[in-house]
Each structure stands twice: as structure tokens, then as C-alpha cells.
Write a protein that holds these residues in place. Structure first.
Motif, PDB file in Angstrom:
ATOM      1  N   THR A  19      -9.120 -53.373  51.905  1.00 10.87           N
ATOM      2  CA  THR A  19      -7.844 -53.394  51.184  1.00 10.87           C
ATOM      3  C   THR A  19      -8.046 -52.733  49.815  1.00 10.87           C
ATOM      4  OG1 THR A  19      -8.293 -55.523  50.117  1.00 10.87           O
ATOM      5  CG2 THR A  19      -7.163 -55.567  52.272  1.00 10.87           C
ATOM      6  N   ILE A  20      -6.957 -52.301  49.224  1.00 15.23           N
ATOM      7  CA  ILE A  20      -7.027 -51.707  47.884  1.00 15.23           C
ATOM      8  C   ILE A  20      -7.580 -52.731  46.893  1.00 15.23           C
ATOM      9  CG2 ILE A  20      -5.634 -50.824  45.959  1.00 15.23           C
ATOM     10  CD1 ILE A  20      -3.889 -49.414  48.045  1.00 15.23           C
ATOM     11  N   THR A  21      -7.203 -53.977  47.059  1.00 11.38           N
ATOM     12  CA  THR A  21      -7.700 -55.036  46.177  1.00 11.38           C
ATOM     13  C   THR A  21      -9.222 -55.142  46.266  1.00 11.38           C
ATOM     14  OG1 THR A  21      -5.638 -56.260  46.380  1.00 11.38           O
ATOM     15  CG2 THR A  21      -7.564 -57.507  45.639  1.00 11.38           C
ATOM     16  N   SER A  22      -9.762 -55.125  47.475  1.00  4.55           N
ATOM     17  CA  SER A  22     -11.216 -55.216  47.653  1.00  4.55           C
ATOM     18  C   SER A  22     -11.926 -53.999  47.068  1.00  4.55           C
ATOM     19  CB  SER A  22     -11.561 -55.345  49.135  1.00  4.55           C
ATOM     20  OG  SER A  22     -11.069 -56.558  49.650  1.00  4.55           O
ATOM     21  N   LEU A  23     -11.342 -52.832  47.278  1.00  6.64           N
ATOM     22  CA  LEU A  23     -11.924 -51.605  46.728  1.00  6.64           C
ATOM     23  C   LEU A  23     -11.932 -51.658  45.201  1.00  6.64           C
ATOM     24  CD1 LEU A  23     -10.143 -49.116  49.121  1.00  6.64           C
ATOM     25  CD2 LEU A  23     -12.618 -49.470  49.014  1.00  6.64           C
ATOM     26  N   ARG A  24     -10.841 -52.109  44.617  1.00  4.65           N
ATOM     27  CA  ARG A  24     -10.759 -52.208  43.158  1.00  4.65           C
ATOM     28  C   ARG A  24     -11.753 -53.233  42.611  1.00  4.65           C
ATOM     29  NH1 ARG A  24      -4.294 -51.485  42.652  1.00  4.65           N
ATOM     30  NH2 ARG A  24      -4.323 -49.226  42.502  1.00  4.65           N
ATOM     31  N   LYS A  29     -16.547 -54.425  39.481  1.00  3.56           N
ATOM     32  CA  LYS A  29     -17.858 -55.070  39.344  1.00  3.56           C
ATOM     33  C   LYS A  29     -18.974 -54.074  39.085  1.00  3.56           C
ATOM     34  CE  LYS A  29     -16.820 -59.225  41.869  1.00  3.56           C
ATOM     35  NZ  LYS A  29     -17.537 -60.464  41.715  1.00  3.56           N
ATOM     36  N   ASN A  30     -18.729 -52.813  39.454  1.00  3.14           N
ATOM     37  CA  ASN A  30     -19.739 -51.770  39.257  1.00  3.14           C
ATOM     38  C   ASN A  30     -19.378 -50.811  38.130  1.00  3.14           C
ATOM     39  OD1 ASN A  30     -21.916 -51.972  41.490  1.00  3.14           O
ATOM     40  ND2 ASN A  30     -19.985 -52.513  42.476  1.00  3.14           N
ATOM     41  N   HIS A  31     -18.436 -51.235  37.295  1.00  2.00           N
ATOM     42  CA  HIS A  31     -18.080 -50.525  36.069  1.00  2.00           C
ATOM     43  C   HIS A  31     -17.657 -49.074  36.298  1.00  2.00           C
ATOM     44  CE1 HIS A  31     -19.774 -54.058  34.161  1.00  2.00           C
ATOM     45  NE2 HIS A  31     -20.878 -53.867  34.848  1.00  2.00           N
ATOM     46  N   ILE A  32     -16.835 -48.849  37.323  1.00  2.00           N
ATOM     47  CA  ILE A  32     -16.278 -47.524  37.591  1.00  2.00           C
ATOM     48  C   ILE A  32     -15.040 -47.363  36.719  1.00  2.00           C
ATOM     49  CG2 ILE A  32     -15.277 -45.997  39.330  1.00  2.00           C
ATOM     50  CD1 ILE A  32     -18.262 -46.694  39.787  1.00  2.00           C
ATOM     51  N   SER A  33     -15.059 -46.381  35.839  1.00  5.85           N
ATOM     52  CA  SER A  33     -13.921 -46.214  34.941  1.00  5.85           C
ATOM     53  C   SER A  33     -12.746 -45.546  35.660  1.00  5.85           C
ATOM     54  CB  SER A  33     -14.321 -45.385  33.717  1.00  5.85           C
ATOM     55  OG  SER A  33     -14.740 -44.107  34.109  1.00  5.85           O
ATOM     56  N   GLY A  34     -11.551 -45.962  35.291  1.00  4.12           N
ATOM     57  CA  GLY A  34     -10.336 -45.382  35.830  1.00  4.12           C
ATOM     58  C   GLY A  34      -9.924 -45.874  37.201  1.00  4.12           C
ATOM     59  N   TYR A  35     -10.603 -46.878  37.721  1.00  2.00           N
ATOM     60  CA  TYR A  35     -10.318 -47.343  39.082  1.00  2.00           C
ATOM     61  C   TYR A  35      -8.903 -47.893  39.237  1.00  2.00           C
ATOM     62  CZ  TYR A  35     -10.924 -52.209  37.673  1.00  2.00           C
ATOM     63  OH  TYR A  35     -10.774 -53.425  37.084  1.00  2.00           O
ATOM     64  N   THR A  36      -8.320 -48.406  38.170  1.00  7.48           N
ATOM     65  CA  THR A  36      -6.988 -49.010  38.286  1.00  7.48           C
ATOM     66  C   THR A  36      -5.906 -47.978  38.575  1.00  7.48           C
ATOM     67  OG1 THR A  36      -6.660 -48.892  35.888  1.00  7.48           O
ATOM     68  CG2 THR A  36      -7.523 -50.961  36.787  1.00  7.48           C
ATOM     69  N   LYS A  37      -6.169 -46.727  38.252  1.00 12.35           N
ATOM     70  CA  LYS A  37      -5.183 -45.669  38.470  1.00 12.35           C
ATOM     71  C   LYS A  37      -5.471 -44.832  39.712  1.00 12.35           C
ATOM     72  CE  LYS A  37      -4.106 -45.465  33.624  1.00 12.35           C
ATOM     73  NZ  LYS A  37      -4.446 -44.883  32.357  1.00 12.35           N
ATOM     74  N   GLN A  42      -9.339 -42.257  46.760  1.00 12.91           N
ATOM     75  CA  GLN A  42     -10.276 -42.092  45.650  1.00 12.91           C
ATOM     76  C   GLN A  42     -11.176 -43.312  45.514  1.00 12.91           C
ATOM     77  OE1 GLN A  42      -6.922 -41.356  42.989  1.00 12.91           O
ATOM     78  NE2 GLN A  42      -7.935 -39.453  42.336  1.00 12.91           N
ATOM     79  N   LEU A  43     -10.599 -44.490  45.689  1.00 18.16           N
ATOM     80  CA  LEU A  43     -11.386 -45.727  45.630  1.00 18.16           C
ATOM     81  C   LEU A  43     -12.441 -45.744  46.725  1.00 18.16           C
ATOM     82  CD1 LEU A  43      -8.423 -48.177  44.998  1.00 18.16           C
ATOM     83  CD2 LEU A  43     -10.249 -47.665  43.360  1.00 18.16           C
ATOM     84  N   VAL A  44     -12.047 -45.325  47.925  1.00 17.68           N
ATOM     85  CA  VAL A  44     -12.988 -45.272  49.055  1.00 17.68           C
ATOM     86  C   VAL A  44     -14.164 -44.367  48.699  1.00 17.68           C
ATOM     87  CG1 VAL A  44     -13.277 -44.409  51.419  1.00 17.68           C
ATOM     88  CG2 VAL A  44     -11.316 -45.849  50.853  1.00 17.68           C
ATOM     89  N   GLU A  45     -13.894 -43.206  48.137  1.00 14.51           N
ATOM     90  CA  GLU A  45     -14.968 -42.276  47.772  1.00 14.51           C
ATOM     91  C   GLU A  45     -15.893 -42.875  46.724  1.00 14.51           C
ATOM     92  OE1 GLU A  45     -15.876 -39.470  49.332  1.00 14.51           O
ATOM     93  OE2 GLU A  45     -14.295 -40.082  50.708  1.00 14.51           O
ATOM     94  N   GLU A  46     -15.336 -43.570  45.755  1.00 12.91           N
ATOM     95  CA  GLU A  46     -16.166 -44.198  44.719  1.00 12.91           C
ATOM     96  C   GLU A  46     -17.068 -45.282  45.311  1.00 12.91           C
ATOM     97  OE1 GLU A  46     -16.647 -43.222  41.593  1.00 12.91           O
ATOM     98  OE2 GLU A  46     -15.246 -41.587  41.945  1.00 12.91           O
TER      99      GLU A  46
END
Length: 59
Positions: A19-24, A29-37, A42-46
Motif C-alpha cells: 500500500t502507499i501507506t506502507s511504502l511511505r 524510517k529510512n530517511h528518504i527525502s520528499g517521499y510525501t510528495k 516513485q515510492l516503489v523505486e525508492e
């Protein structure tokens, strides 16, 4: 007592099915910047990059 070094296998399913929630949460938790947008793709790739990094560190 003998400890046997065996890899632990955890079936977390395909990242694309998360889910998008799980990806976010994983990105947060891994300090990926910009994940909220980010969009789901894109989340899957990160998250895939995170997995690749972890696997690379274990080699």
C-alpha cells in the motif's frame, strides 16, 4: 551450544503490491527525502533501492 549461520527469509510480498501507506512508512524510517510528495511508482523505486542497498551491504 552451536549457532548455525543460516539466512533468514521473510516473505514480504512484491513491493509493487504494498500500500502507499506502507511504502511511505518504509521511506520515512529510512530517511528518504520528499517521499510525501511521491507517487506510488516513485515510492516503489525508492524501496527497491533500499533493498538493493541492504543486499549489497550483506555481500
Amino acid at each position: 551450544m552451536t549457532i548455525i549461520d543460516k539466512p533468514v527469509v521473510i516473505d514480504m510480498g512484491r513491493v509493487e503490491d504494498w500500500t502507499i501507506t506502507s511504502l511511505r512508512k518504509a521511506c520515512a524510517k529510512n530517511h528518504i527525502s520528499g517521499y510525501t510528495k511521491m507517487e506510488k511508482s516513485q515510492l516503489v523505486e525508492e524501496v527497491k533501492k533500499l533493498f538493493a542497498k541492504v543486499v549489497g551491504e550483506q555481500s
